[in-house]
Design an enzyme around this catalytic site. Sequence first.
Site, PDB file in Angstrom:
ATOM      1  N   ASP A 231       0.833  -1.211   0.000  1.00  0.00           N
ATOM      2  CA  ASP A 231       0.000   0.000   0.000  1.00  0.00           C
ATOM      3  C   ASP A 231       0.867   1.260   0.000  1.00  0.00           C
ATOM      4  OD1 ASP A 231      -2.272   1.520   0.056  1.00  0.00           O
ATOM      5  OD2 ASP A 231      -2.789   1.082   2.138  1.00  0.00           O
TER       6      ASP A 231
ATOM      7  N   HIS B 256       2.553   3.288  -9.101  1.00  0.00           N
ATOM      8  CA  HIS B 256       2.381   1.838  -9.316  1.00  0.00           C
ATOM      9  C   HIS B 256       3.620   1.237  -9.997  1.00  0.00           C
ATOM     10  CE1 HIS B 256      -1.535   2.053  -7.692  1.00  0.00           C
ATOM     11  NE2 HIS B 256      -2.064   2.744  -8.690  1.00  0.00           N
TER      12      HIS B 256
ATOM     13  N   LEU C 242      11.513 -20.283  -4.291  1.00  0.00           N
ATOM     14  CA  LEU C 242      10.499 -19.369  -3.748  1.00  0.00           C
ATOM     15  C   LEU C 242       9.234 -19.390  -4.614  1.00  0.00           C
ATOM     16  CD1 LEU C 242       9.586 -16.900  -1.961  1.00  0.00           C
ATOM     17  CD2 LEU C 242      10.697 -15.457  -3.680  1.00  0.00           C
TER      18      LEU C 242
END
Length: 247
Positions: A27, A44, A138
């Site tokens: 956020d 973004h 991962l």
Amino acid sequence: MFFQPKETSNYILNPDNIPSHIAIIMDGNGRWAKKRALPRKAGHKAGAEALERIITDCRELGVKHLTVYAFSTENWKRSQEEVDAIMDLLRQYLKNYFKRFLKDDVRMDVIGDITRLDQDIQEQILEIEELSREKHGLAVHIALNYGGRDELRRAVKKLAEDVEQGAVKSEEITEDTIASYLDTAEIPDPELVIRTSGEERISNFLLWQIAYSEFYFTDTLWPDFNKNSLTEAIYYYQNRERRFGGR
Ligand code: FPP
């Protein structure tokens, strides 16, 4: 054995207690851009770059699963211009940047209802998931058009259909049965949930899966979140006493 992270971190981590699954609510992209008098889409873009770096950092620290909230079921309410900008960024990342991680044995998949995404994005997702099948490092789970309530709704619907068809007996439904109908069926619950930008809400993220997670909130805006921030979050986690409802 204890080690000092490479950067200027003051936090010494116990390598034997790295959370195996970290979930992040990324956020603050908009505020990051606003502070610099840039359009929200620049925030973004910087957020996507931060994600790229954090994937590498998680790999290096030995995290096994990383789930990131990239686009929620509520994010469609943003302006069309902003939605388009995030979708374009997603296209670029699926086509180019994310694929680079595959050579490092990183796996990628998506949680959420992808059927509302553009066809070309859906195809890119299926391709990257297919390419990930042979990878064992991962695992990065990208939440797209994801909402915890929507995930539960879809799970209940599918389970009800299976009960109706006799594949599942209602009296035999356990918590594990429900978990197996979620998008995260193959993924262990997160031990640590991080939210950046000073907001302290869960915003419909992984509602079922966070029953026993530790929460770490930081004022750092997502594009500024770096390895040092991640180290601090894990240090916080390592100093929590997890009781799982026991004493
Ligand atoms: C929250 O910041 C962020 C989002 C809703 C989008 C998250 C997207 C990224 C990190 C980039 C996506 C990357 C890929 C590759 C999909 P906000 O816009 O709510 O920030 P604000 O609260 O400061 O306005």
